[in-house]
Structure formats: structure tokens, C-alpha cells
Design a protein around this motif. Structure first.
Motif, mmCIF file in Angstrom:
data_model
loop_
_atom_site.group_PDB
_atom_site.id
_atom_site.type_symbol
_atom_site.label_atom_id
_atom_site.label_comp_id
_atom_site.label_asym_id
_atom_site.label_seq_id
_atom_site.Cartn_x
_atom_site.Cartn_y
_atom_site.Cartn_z
ATOM 1 N N UNK A 194 0.805 -1.230 0.000
ATOM 2 C CA UNK A 194 0.000 0.000 0.000
ATOM 3 C C UNK A 194 0.835 1.276 0.000
ATOM 4 N N UNK A 195 2.166 1.151 0.043
ATOM 5 C CA UNK A 195 2.963 2.381 0.179
ATOM 6 C C UNK A 195 2.768 3.284 -1.050
ATOM 7 N N UNK A 217 -13.083 1.222 -4.679
ATOM 8 C CA UNK A 217 -11.758 1.830 -4.649
ATOM 9 C C UNK A 217 -10.861 1.134 -5.660
ATOM 10 N N UNK A 218 -10.384 1.884 -6.636
ATOM 11 C CA UNK A 218 -9.599 1.334 -7.746
ATOM 12 C C UNK A 218 -8.315 2.171 -7.850
ATOM 13 N N UNK A 219 -7.430 2.051 -6.850
ATOM 14 C CA UNK A 219 -6.261 2.934 -6.833
ATOM 15 C C UNK A 219 -5.322 2.660 -8.000
ATOM 16 N N UNK A 220 -4.750 3.733 -8.565
ATOM 17 C CA UNK A 220 -3.853 3.581 -9.712
ATOM 18 C C UNK A 220 -2.425 3.999 -9.395
ATOM 19 N N UNK A 221 -2.251 5.150 -8.811
ATOM 20 C CA UNK A 221 -0.886 5.664 -8.647
ATOM 21 C C UNK A 221 -0.830 6.592 -7.437
ATOM 22 N N UNK A 222 0.356 7.183 -7.234
ATOM 23 C CA UNK A 222 0.564 8.126 -6.144
ATOM 24 C C UNK A 222 0.267 7.472 -4.787
ATOM 25 N N UNK A 223 -0.484 8.180 -3.915
ATOM 26 C CA UNK A 223 -0.761 7.631 -2.575
ATOM 27 C C UNK A 223 -2.130 6.953 -2.540
ATOM 28 N N UNK A 256 -3.287 3.920 -3.068
ATOM 29 C CA UNK A 256 -3.505 2.631 -2.369
ATOM 30 C C UNK A 256 -3.688 2.867 -0.874
ATOM 31 N N UNK A 257 -2.952 3.837 -0.348
ATOM 32 C CA UNK A 257 -3.093 4.203 1.069
ATOM 33 C C UNK A 257 -4.506 4.753 1.327
ATOM 34 N N UNK A 258 -4.966 5.580 0.393
ATOM 35 C CA UNK A 258 -6.326 6.140 0.519
ATOM 36 C C UNK A 258 -7.379 5.038 0.439
ATOM 37 N N UNK A 259 -7.137 4.067 -0.452
ATOM 38 C CA UNK A 259 -8.104 2.970 -0.615
ATOM 39 C C UNK A 259 -8.214 2.170 0.683
#
Ligand code: UDP
Length: 480
Positions: free
Chosen positions: A179-180, A387-393, A395-398
Motif C-alpha cells: 500500500x505504500x 476503490x480502484x487505486x492507480x498511482x501516487x498515494x 492505495x493508502x487512501x483505498x
């Protein structure tokens, strides 16, 4: 200009995700606290939406805008430098122009506030006798991790992503390696060094950090930073949770009347909105899977579609996205998809009026890339998420949305790493839009939405935090 009134200068780096939060902070300081604000917006070849946002700033005697063209910096880049490295280098190079802009102001601001990428400009404040702060328009968990990174850098060996055990930051929910934020994925990459430097600058170059978050969104991390303060001895500076500062619908070139008219025809909470922020893109194969997943779910949807980018979905199309323009109907969707879904799906090329859409009564779910502005806008509209994280932070938000707040569901795989298959997409969409779990999430996000409203009201937690920040600046201004 009232000479006794606090005057703050806010630096913004280029890109919608950076410019919008700075405009919102400026607006809040001017309209709710009647302070003078000068925005120093470093701009590249601006996208149509960025230019429009800048030119359509509410005329106000309290807000003054200065655009600073980004200096040449490409000679300092390596071919595979990431967006983070490019922005950090660009903003470092812009320091001289920012200094000139501050120096030329008819009335010197009392406070200089940098954004995430412009902390190297904070020493300008010392030269001109100004106070200096950082504004990080995201959550406290991200701020704490960023500022603690220099400690992890010394204590932890190897790549963070390869670790079985999560990373421990005192007071925070442990952070899983996967998740970093992107800059922590490869410690050998230049963006990692830039990121460590940013975190160190927050503590060493500023007198405090403002965050676009609020107590009920980010309770545990805010406790670690503020209430029980377990992290304060390490991170040193005071923190102010002043959010959520969200757009209530800046005009955009594409007003999106057609989308709103389409939504008007549908039932309450019956439409899923699908969008990946200002620059998020998917691979061709992922677009195909998403199209099939949406079709198989049988649910109504509005989908903001961008052309596929194969090979580098992570950085999105940050510097190149044709945002703010309508485009031709996409030809890369599965054959017959538009026709088969025409009665219950609307495909919008490139850009849509997201805030208006999320506040429309027909919208009952949001498939989002988890950019912090999108998350805030979704919560303000009381819309639960996929939640479909792609980049930046992201994954942490997800993780915050799914595990700490329970207002989103998330695919099993990491979307930017592996394809999310059509069957899983169908399952997630159905679950969000028609299951008991989806209804529970809706109830939770409604409460969160109310808590956001309360936080910003007079005597709400974020309002008080902003007042504390302002009082502390005013006290320093008077004693200077
Ligand atoms: N946005 C929009 N229409 C679109 C895509 C994005 O209005 O079609 C806006 C969205 O409402 C948000 C911002 O662009 O305010 C995106 O910011 P976010 O932090 O969510 O993501 P980023 O673009 O920085 O990755």
C-alpha cells in the motif's frame, strides 16, 4: 488592502490535483476568515481546465492571482523520471521565479504556504521575514508516513514492498508494503530521494502543516499527530486539520448538461459513476474488462472514458491529458458495447462535471481511482465507492476507505499491477449498488458526509483548527 489584516501567499505546483486544493484553501481563508491571499501558481502549458479554473476564480478583492510560467527543467531529467521527480525538480527550479514574484508584491505577505512539491521555496520566507507553512491537501495518514519516512529509511532494510510485515509508524494503523505511495516502491529510484526530502522539509523548513482532512475521516492518524501526539516529538511541528475543502462546482468548459439531463431520467441511487481523476488511464485490456464488467452487472452507469495507455498507466497522463475538452466517441470499447448498453449507460469522452454528478440524486456509487479530491467529493455527496487505486498515494487512501471507514469495496488485485477481471468487476458493482453491504456503506458514508459538514461549521473541529492556525499566525505577525 487592509494593512493590519493577515496576508498569506500560497504556492501551487501545476496539475489539477495540486491547483484545485490551493484555490480551495485560498477561497476558504478569504470567504470564511476575510484574510488576504495571493496565489502563486506555477503553470506549465496549462490544460484547458486549468486555464479555465484560473481565469474563472471568483473575483474578490481578497484573492490575488499571479501565474508563474514553469522554468526550463527538461535538461535536468533522466528519460524515465517519474511525475514526482519531474514536479519536484520543476518546482525547485521555479524557486527563483517565486522569489521574484514575492519580492515584487506591493504588500509583502506575512505567511508563505508551500504545497507538497514546493517546500524548497520555503527559505524565501526567511529572507523576507515571513512565516512559513506547508499545505498537504490529503489525509493525515499520508502526512505522517511521509514525515516519518526518514526514520524508516534508516531502520528498515530492503524494499518496503517486499516486506511481509507491515511498516510500523507509531500511532498509525500499520502500513502494508503493497500500500505504500508510489515514491516508496523502489528505493533506488530518484523519486524516493525526492520523497524523503519532502518529508524532512515539512518538519525542518516549516512552522506547521495544514492538511485537507477532518477528525472523523482520519481519527487514528490525527490522534497520533495531534491529540495524544505520539508522533509530535519525532515530527516536531504543529498540525492543522482544516478540511474537507472541496469544490462545489467550479464552472468547467464542458458544463455537462447532457450528463445531468441523462441522470435526471433515472431513479435515486441507481447510477454508478466511473472516473479515474484528471489524469488516470487504463490499459486497453483493462478497458475491455471494465466495459464487460459494467455490462454484465446490469447496472446503470456514467463512465468517463480516456484512450488506453499501454505500458505506463501509473503516471497517468499527467502532463498531456486532454482534460477539459470533449472528444470523439471512443472506438476502443468492445464491439457493440455502446449499442448494447445505450439504454442504461452513458459514456462520456475525456472529462465530465464530476462534482455535479456526485451530488446528483441518481448517483448511488462511484468507481474511483481514489485521488483525495475525488474521495472528498464522493463523501460530500454521500456516495459509497469502489476503490480502484492507480498511482501516487491512492492505495493508502483505498485502505483508509475500505478498512478504517468501511465506505468502499476494493478488488482483490492491485489494479495498476494486475488486470481486474470482468467477473470481479460485475460482482463489485452489484455488491455496491444492490446488496445489503452496499446499503450499509451508503449509511456510513451519509454519516461521514454529515460529519464533514459539521467539521466545517463554526465551532466544528476543522473550523477551530483553522482558527488556531490563523491566531497563531496573527500573534506572530503582531510580535514581529
Ligand atoms: N475531475 C472532474 N472531471 C473529470 C475528472 C476529474 O471534474 O472528468 C476533477 C475531480 O472532480 C477532482 C479532480 O478533477 O476535483 C481530480 O482530483 P483527484 O485528487 O481526485 O485526482 P488526481 O487528478 O489528482 O489524480
Amino acid at each position: 488592502m487592509d494593512q493590519d489584516k493577515l496576508h498569506l501567499a500560497l504556492i501551487s505546483s501545476p496539475g489539477m490535483g495540486h491547483l484545485v486544493p490551493v484555490l480551495l484553501l485560498a477561497n476558504r481563508l478569504a470567504t470564511h476568515h476575510h484574510l488576504h491571499v495571493t496565489i502563486l501558481a506555477v503553470t506549465t502549458q496549462t490544460s484547458p481546465v486549468e486555464s479555465h479554473l484560473l481565469s474563472s476564480l471568483t473575483p474578490s478583492t481578497l484573492i490575488h492571482l499571479i501565474q508563474i510560467p514553469s522554468p526550463p527543467f527538461s535538461h535536468l531529467l533522466l528519460p524515465d523520471d517519474s511525475v514526482v521527480t519531474r514536479l519536484a525538480i520543476m518546482m525547485r527550479e521555479a524557486t527563483r521565479a517565486i522569489r521574484s514574484a514575492v519580492s515584487a508584491l506591493p504588500r509583502r505577505p506575512h505567511v508563505l504556504i508551500s504545497d507538497l512539491f514546493s517546500t524548497d521555496s520555503l527559505p524565501i520566507a526567511d529572507e523576507f521575514g515571513m512565516q512559513k507553512y506547508v499545505y498537504v491537501p490529503t489525509n493525515a495518514r499520508f502526512v505522517a508516513l511521509t514525515m516519518y519516512l526518514h526514520v524508516l529509511d534508516k531502520e528498515v532494510e530492503g524494499q518496503y514492498v517486499d516486506r511481509v510485515e507491515p511498516l510500523v509508524v507509531p500511532g498509525l494503523v500499520p502500513v502494508r508494503g503493497k500500500d505504500v505511495p508510489d515514491p516508496m516502491l523502489d528505493r533506488g529510484n530518484r523519486q524516493y530521494d525526492e520523497y524523503v526530502r519532502m518529508g524532512v522539509n515539512f518538519a525542518n523548513l516549516s512552522e506547521g502543516v495544514l492538511m485537507n482532512t477532518w477528525r472523523d475521516l482520519d481519527r487514528r492518524s490525527l490522534d497520533a499527530l495531534i491529540c495524544d501526539g505520539i508522533l509530535r516529538p519525532v515530527l516536531k511541528v504543529p498540525f492543522f486539520d482544516v478540511g474537507p475543502l472541496t469544490r462545489d462546482g467550479y464552472p468547467t468548459p464542458l458544463e455537462g448538461i447532457e450528463v445531468i439531463e441523462w441522470l435526471d431520467k433515472h431513479l435515486v441511487d441507481s447510477v454508478l459513476f466511473v472516473s479515474f481523476g484528471s489524469g488516470g488511464t487504463l490499459s486497453g485490456r483493462q478497458i475491455t474488462e471494465l466495459a464487460w464488467g459494467l455490462e454484465m452487472s446490469g447496472q446503470r452507469f456514467v463512465w468517463v472514458v480516456r484512450p488506453p495507455v499501454d505500458g505506463n498507466a501509473k503516471d497517468g497522463t499527467f502532463f498531456t491529458a486532454g482534460i477539459g475538452s470533449t472528444g470523439p466517441m471512443p472506438t476502443f470499447l468492445p464491439e457493440g458495447f455502446l449499442n448494447r448498453t445505450k439504454d442504461r449507460g452513458l459514456v462520456v469522452p475525456l472529462w465530465a462535471p464530476q462534482v455535479k454528478i456526485l451530488n446528483h440524486r441518481s448517483v448511488g456509487g462511484f468507481l474511483t481511482h481514489c485521488g483525495m479530491n475525488s474521495i472528498h467529493e464522493s463523501i460530500r455527496g454521500a456516495v459509497p465507492m469502489i476503490a480502484w487505486p492507480l498511482y501516487s498515494e491512492q492505495r493508502l487512501n483505498a485502505t483508509l476507505l475500505t478498512e478504517e471507514l468501511g465506505v468502499a469495496i476494493r478488488p482483490e488485485v492491485m489494479p495498476a499491477e494486475e488486470e481486474v477481471g470482468r467477473v470481479e468487476i460485475e460482482k463489485m458493482v452489484r455488491s455496491l449498488m444492490e446488496s445489503e453491504e452496499g446499503k450499509r456503506m451508503k449509511e456510513k458514508v451519509k454519516l461521514l458526509s454529515l460529519s464533514a459538514e459539521k467539521a466545517l461549521e463554526i465551532n466544528g473541529s476543522s473550523y477551530k483548527s483553522m482558527c488556531e492556525f490563523i491566531s497563531s499566525c496573527e500573534m506572530k505577525m503582531k510580535s514581529a
